[in-house]
Write an enzyme that holds these catalytic residues in place. Structure first.
Site: not given
Ligand code: IMP
Ligand code: MG
Length: 169
Positions: A35, A91, A94, A122, A143-144, A150, A156
């Site tokens: 990521g 990346d 969360d 997040k 969800f990004v 990804d 990606r």
């Protein structure tokens, strides 16, 4: 959600902030793949100090063997981090499970100092298991994908960050 131009500007800013914090020390950057591939590649080019770049790869527990953390390390190179200043780059933060795991792996190598940096954090109600010293953007709990992030291995390569919409029924 976040254009490539905004990402570019913010990554440059993060580079300056990190550089100010690290000073003139050598820095070991540990990228959490896959990521943070794009993010790390762009970020380290804004650091004008001696950088060692290392990568670790974590993948989600496959459900076939018992694991309490729900994460396993698929590959851990023989990182020489003893006595060094280490910047862990991921990346997105969360629940913080991933970052906490990498921090503990790195801590076991007895570095002098550990700094953490994530492109995205997040906004969630629950407290995270790890904290990031440097955060690119705080994002809503959606969800990004894109710029390294990804969904099932796809998206990606998008140059921007986008929200993955649920398919309409
Ligand atoms: P955590 O361990 O719950 O903090 O989750 C962090 C990891 O889950 C990240 O390194 C990502 O690989 C993945 N992840 C969490 N949220 C998203 C998302 O919105 N899009 C893509 N990947 C995500
Ligand atoms: Mg990840």
């Amino acid at each position: 959600m976040i254009s490539s131009a905004r990402i570019r500007r913010r990554v440059a800013e993060l580079g300056h902030l990190i550089q100010r914090q690290v000073g003139r020390e050598e820095l070991s950057v540990v990228a959490v793949l896959n990521g943070s591939l794009m993010f790390t590649a762009d970020l380290v080019r804004h650091l004008s100090l001696p950088v060692h770049l290392e990568c670790v790869r974590l993948s989600l527990y496959d459900g076939k063997s018992p694991s309490r953390e729900g994460l396993r390390v698929a590959s851990l190179p023989p990182l020489r981090l003893h006595g060094r200043t280490v910047l862990i780059v991921d990346d997105i933060l969360d629940t913080g499970t991933t970052l906490a795991r990498v921090v503990s792996l790195v801590a076991a190598r007895r570095p002098r100092r550990i700094l953490t940096c994530v492109l995205l954090q997040k906004n969630t109600a629950r407290p995270a298991a790890a904290r990031a010293d440097f955060v690119g953007f705080r994002v809503p709990d959606r969800f990004v994908v894109g710029y390294g992030l990804d969904f099932l291995g796809k998206y990606r390569n998008l140059p921007h960050i986008a929200v993955l919409e649920e398919p309409r029924r």
